[in-house]
Design a protein around this motif. Sequence first.
Motif, short mmCIF file in Angstrom:
data_model
loop_
_atom_site.label_atom_id
_atom_site.label_comp_id
_atom_site.label_asym_id
_atom_site.label_seq_id
_atom_site.Cartn_x
_atom_site.Cartn_y
_atom_site.Cartn_z
N ILE A 178 44.46 24.26 24.32
CA ILE A 178 45.42 25.18 24.95
C ILE A 178 45.35 26.55 24.31
N ILE A 179 45.33 27.58 25.15
CA ILE A 179 45.52 28.97 24.71
C ILE A 179 46.87 29.39 25.25
N LEU A 180 47.80 29.69 24.37
CA LEU A 180 49.18 29.99 24.76
C LEU A 180 49.49 31.46 24.51
N ASP A 221 37.42 33.93 27.46
CA ASP A 221 36.20 33.54 26.74
C ASP A 221 36.46 32.37 25.80
N LEU A 222 37.62 32.39 25.13
CA LEU A 222 37.97 31.29 24.24
C LEU A 222 38.16 30.00 25.02
N ALA A 223 38.76 30.11 26.20
CA ALA A 223 38.95 28.92 27.05
C ALA A 223 37.61 28.38 27.53
N VAL A 224 36.67 29.27 27.83
CA VAL A 224 35.33 28.84 28.26
C VAL A 224 34.64 28.07 27.14
N ALA A 225 34.69 28.64 25.93
CA ALA A 225 34.00 28.03 24.79
C ALA A 225 34.61 26.70 24.38
N SER A 226 35.91 26.52 24.60
CA SER A 226 36.61 25.32 24.15
C SER A 226 36.97 24.36 25.28
N GLU A 227 36.60 24.75 26.54
CA GLU A 227 36.99 23.97 27.71
C GLU A 227 38.51 23.79 27.73
N PHE A 231 47.75 29.02 29.17
CA PHE A 231 49.14 28.98 29.61
C PHE A 231 49.81 30.29 29.20
N GLY A 232 50.50 30.92 30.15
CA GLY A 232 51.21 32.15 29.85
C GLY A 232 52.68 32.01 30.17
N PHE A 233 53.54 32.47 29.25
CA PHE A 233 54.99 32.39 29.44
C PHE A 233 55.57 33.80 29.41
N ASN A 234 56.12 34.22 30.56
CA ASN A 234 56.71 35.56 30.70
C ASN A 234 55.71 36.67 30.40
N VAL A 235 54.44 36.43 30.71
CA VAL A 235 53.41 37.45 30.56
C VAL A 235 52.62 37.54 31.86
N LYS A 236 51.70 38.50 31.92
CA LYS A 236 50.91 38.70 33.12
C LYS A 236 49.43 38.50 32.82
N ALA A 237 48.67 38.31 33.87
CA ALA A 237 47.22 38.28 33.79
C ALA A 237 46.70 39.36 34.75
N PRO A 238 46.13 40.45 34.24
CA PRO A 238 45.63 41.51 35.12
C PRO A 238 44.62 40.96 36.13
N GLY A 239 44.49 41.68 37.24
CA GLY A 239 43.58 41.23 38.30
C GLY A 239 42.16 41.04 37.82
N SER A 240 41.70 41.92 36.94
CA SER A 240 40.33 41.81 36.42
C SER A 240 40.17 40.54 35.59
N VAL A 241 41.24 40.16 34.87
CA VAL A 241 41.18 38.94 34.05
C VAL A 241 41.18 37.71 34.95
N GLU A 251 41.19 27.93 34.17
CA GLU A 251 42.50 27.87 34.81
C GLU A 251 43.52 28.66 34.00
N ILE A 252 44.21 29.58 34.66
CA ILE A 252 45.29 30.34 34.04
C ILE A 252 46.59 29.95 34.74
#
Length: 393
Positions: A178-180, A221-227, A231-241, A251-252
């Motif tokens: 998990i990347i939090l 990139d970290l999620a790719v390397a670690s499969e 997970f984001g809480f009260n944050v955003k993910a820009p369109g490019s991301v 998966e975000i």
Amino acid sequence: MWGGDTPMVQQISALKGENVDELLETVMLVAELLELKANPHRNAKGTVIEACLDKAKGPLATLVVQNGTLNKGDILVCGEAFGKIRAMYDDRGSLVDQAAPSNAVQIIGLNNVPLAGDEFESVDDLDVARERANARADAMRIERINAKAGEGKVTLSSIAASISSGNQVGIDTHGLNIILKVDFQGSIEAIRQAIQALPQENVSLRFLLQAPGDVSLSDVDLAVASEGIVFGFNVKAPGSVKKYAKQKSVEIRLYKVIYDLIDDLRNAMEGLLDLAEEEVPLGSAKVRAVFSSGSGKAAGCMVTTGKVVEGCNVRVLRKGKEVYVGTLDSLRRVKETVKEVGAGLECGIGVDDFDDWEEGDVLEAFNTVKKARTLEEASATVTAALKGAGVQV
């Protein structure tokens, strides 16, 4: 009285002014004895004591200056973040232009949210700051992956070596990376405490990153390397991301309510569990006669309850003890092959690998279905298997 090397001043009250002078004198004395000095005429250095993502102002970081003087407009490298200070606030929320050694200020202008405990340093060039921050981010990403790479999936000696290498049904072990990303540092602890209520005997959670700030390309990139999953809480993910994550099949998941995050995390954990096999009873029959059929033997039966279906699973009981479990291969009624026979009717039953029929045997017909398990069911299976193997839990 207390001993040790740390002086103590008791019964202090800033509200009433009790022993405040004594506290300040003690602090000055310790600073003098330990030669705690700072040079205000150099580039600022210090430590992040808190950081968060403000919806209006963006990344906010509270810094304590330990050496040098921090000025509005300075360029900072701050852990994996960097930027030019656009504004500084003192402890009363007033705008200031400078912060001398030992002062704490809140700054605006970083490109991302640093972590509490990160060290910061003022540099002369924005490109240098960007290069150092990126190098730090790459090093931390590799460190996080390496730190988790050697971990076993589940502890307790990996469920007692999967119950002494028996690989019992239901004793499956998995790990979820998990990347939090959160809005405030304090949200991390709240989420971690809520997650502790989820049973983790079969699925262990590995937090490769827990940090405030919007989801970034480096998180993907970290999620790719670690499969892993982001997970984001009260944050955003820009369109490019988001576009980059889609290209990398990462998966975000973004949330505003902590219980929605926990529910989805539970579903993700349960999705890793092996399906459980469950018997669905169909009926039963009693053997009344045994006769030859080709090269083997068949049983002449009366269906007593439910029904017997061609191709179903059967269990043969003799005086209450199980003597055979297999698949029904042949089902006949009045010499005709049929699909099923209901209660109260006679039939002939045969299986390829069993012909040791005896009059009075009871045949139980059932089907086996796959069923998803909950974390609680999986945990109960592990606990029972461990106790059965004599492992203390």
